[in-house]
Design an enzyme around this catalytic site. Sequence first.
Site, PDB file in Angstrom:
ATOM      1  N   ASP A 128       0.828  -1.216   0.000  1.00 14.36           N
ATOM      2  CA  ASP A 128       0.000   0.000   0.000  1.00 14.36           C
ATOM      3  C   ASP A 128       0.859   1.261   0.000  1.00 14.36           C
ATOM      4  OD1 ASP A 128      -2.340   1.437  -0.022  1.00 14.36           O
ATOM      5  OD2 ASP A 128      -2.681   1.304   2.138  1.00 14.36           O
ATOM      6  N   ASN A 178     -11.247  -2.447  -4.947  1.00 13.31           N
ATOM      7  CA  ASN A 178     -10.475  -1.526  -5.785  1.00 13.31           C
ATOM      8  C   ASN A 178     -11.183  -1.175  -7.110  1.00 13.31           C
ATOM      9  OD1 ASN A 178      -7.262  -2.829  -4.661  1.00 13.31           O
ATOM     10  ND2 ASN A 178      -8.298  -0.955  -4.009  1.00 13.31           N
TER      11      ASN A 178
HETATM   12  C1  IPE Z   1      -5.485  -2.589   0.061  1.00 14.41           C
HETATM   13  O1  IPE Z   1      -5.141  -1.271  -0.135  1.00 14.41           O
HETATM   14  C2  IPE Z   1      -5.524  -3.315  -1.248  1.00 14.41           C
HETATM   15  C3  IPE Z   1      -4.249  -3.494  -1.922  1.00 14.41           C
HETATM   16  C4  IPE Z   1      -3.071  -3.142  -1.476  1.00 14.41           C
HETATM   17  C5  IPE Z   1      -4.308  -4.154  -3.211  1.00 14.41           C
HETATM   18  P1  IPE Z   1      -6.237  -0.120  -0.332  1.00 14.41           P
HETATM   19  O2  IPE Z   1      -5.471   1.134  -0.554  1.00 14.41           O
HETATM   20  O3  IPE Z   1      -7.198  -0.522  -1.376  1.00 14.41           O
HETATM   21  O4  IPE Z   1      -6.975  -0.138   1.081  1.00 14.41           O
HETATM   22  P2  IPE Z   1      -7.814   1.029   1.785  1.00 14.41           P
HETATM   23  O5  IPE Z   1      -8.823   1.508   0.805  1.00 14.41           O
HETATM   24  O6  IPE Z   1      -6.853   2.093   2.164  1.00 14.41           O
HETATM   25  O7  IPE Z   1      -8.407   0.379   2.986  1.00 14.41           O
HETATM   26  C1  IPE Z   2      -1.667   0.223  -3.287  1.00 18.76           C
HETATM   27  O1  IPE Z   2      -1.423   1.594  -3.372  1.00 18.76           O
HETATM   28  C2  IPE Z   2      -1.955  -0.387  -4.638  1.00 18.76           C
HETATM   29  C3  IPE Z   2      -3.347  -0.809  -4.821  1.00 18.76           C
HETATM   30  C4  IPE Z   2      -4.297  -0.740  -3.959  1.00 18.76           C
HETATM   31  C5  IPE Z   2      -3.671  -1.363  -6.126  1.00 18.76           C
HETATM   32  P1  IPE Z   2      -2.600   2.656  -3.394  1.00 18.76           P
HETATM   33  O2  IPE Z   2      -2.972   2.910  -4.804  1.00 18.76           O
HETATM   34  O3  IPE Z   2      -3.691   2.225  -2.502  1.00 18.76           O
HETATM   35  O4  IPE Z   2      -1.866   3.923  -2.795  1.00 18.76           O
HETATM   36  P2  IPE Z   2      -2.449   4.953  -1.743  1.00 18.76           P
HETATM   37  O5  IPE Z   2      -2.898   4.151  -0.555  1.00 18.76           O
HETATM   38  O6  IPE Z   2      -3.581   5.659  -2.418  1.00 18.76           O
HETATM   39  O7  IPE Z   2      -1.298   5.844  -1.413  1.00 18.76           O
HETATM   40 MG    MG Z   3      -4.038   2.462  -0.531  1.00 20.43          MG
END
Ligand code: IPE
Ligand code: IPE
Ligand code: MG
Length: 240
Positions: free
Chosen positions: A19, A67
């Site tokens: 993340d 997502n």
């Molecule tokens: C969790 O991260 C999912 C992945 C890393 C693929 P998110 O960024 O989607 O989670 P939330 O929305 O912050 O809980």
């Molecule tokens: C994790 O990074 C990747 C996925 C969830 C696919 P994010 O895209 O959630 O990055 P932040 O949390 O918005 O910084």
């Molecule tokens: Mg994220």
Amino acid sequence: MVTGIDPNRIPTHVALVMDGNGRWAQRRGLKRTDGHAAGEEALFDTVEGALELGITWLTVYAFSTENWKRPADEVRYLMGFNESILVRRRDEMNDRGVRMRFIGRRDWRVPRRLIKHMDRSIELTRNNRRMTFTIAFNYGGRAELVDAIKAMMADGVKPEKVTEKKLRQYFYDPEMPDPDLMIRTSGEYRISNYLLWEIAYSELIFTETLWPDFRREHLFDAVREYQDRERRFGGIEKED
Ligand code: IPE
Ligand code: IPE
Ligand code: MG
């Protein structure tokens, strides 16, 4: 072996929530998708670190069932990016003795081409045993439980035959052991629907590092911290 790590107490299964890609990019004035792209180096350096330690199961959260809520452009990018990673990296994974697997729902929203490359990667690496590298894609812990229960009911399993072990047999990968260690990057202290059942007794480590900055040294730090923890599984402290 890596300094400060006991080779006899390496976690069998490490699960990662990758993340912070969006924030990493934002801080650099880049697009969110550039953050995802930068996550590739983090991922494969971590895989190398896991191999170095002798970790035999590594599972990474690449795309959650939630997502899909993201802007269409970002979702489209992630589909293409994941496909391209498989195409570009699977031979290298195969050479390293890595078996690739996927957990998650294969619903109509996942592009057929991506599914095809998932299947090719599984097939190519199926006989490897050094490490099982599982990519959680269109994965949700709740969806996994619902899918498992549906499949079990479709099999006509009688209520009195339902046990924890039985239900486990209907998960996306029945062979996958529960994670010993779960690591989440980017300073978010939540599970976000990852491996809900499986992490019942996992040690949880949260780090402020944003995913694109994560390297094998961060994995080593987490394993050191894991080795300092005392796992009880509901029992009492072991006598020395
Ligand atoms: C969790 O991260 C999912 C992945 C890393 C693929 P998110 O960024 O989607 O989670 P939330 O929305 O912050 O809980
Ligand atoms: C994790 O990074 C990747 C996925 C969830 C696919 P994010 O895209 O959630 O990055 P932040 O949390 O918005 O910084
Ligand atoms: Mg994220």
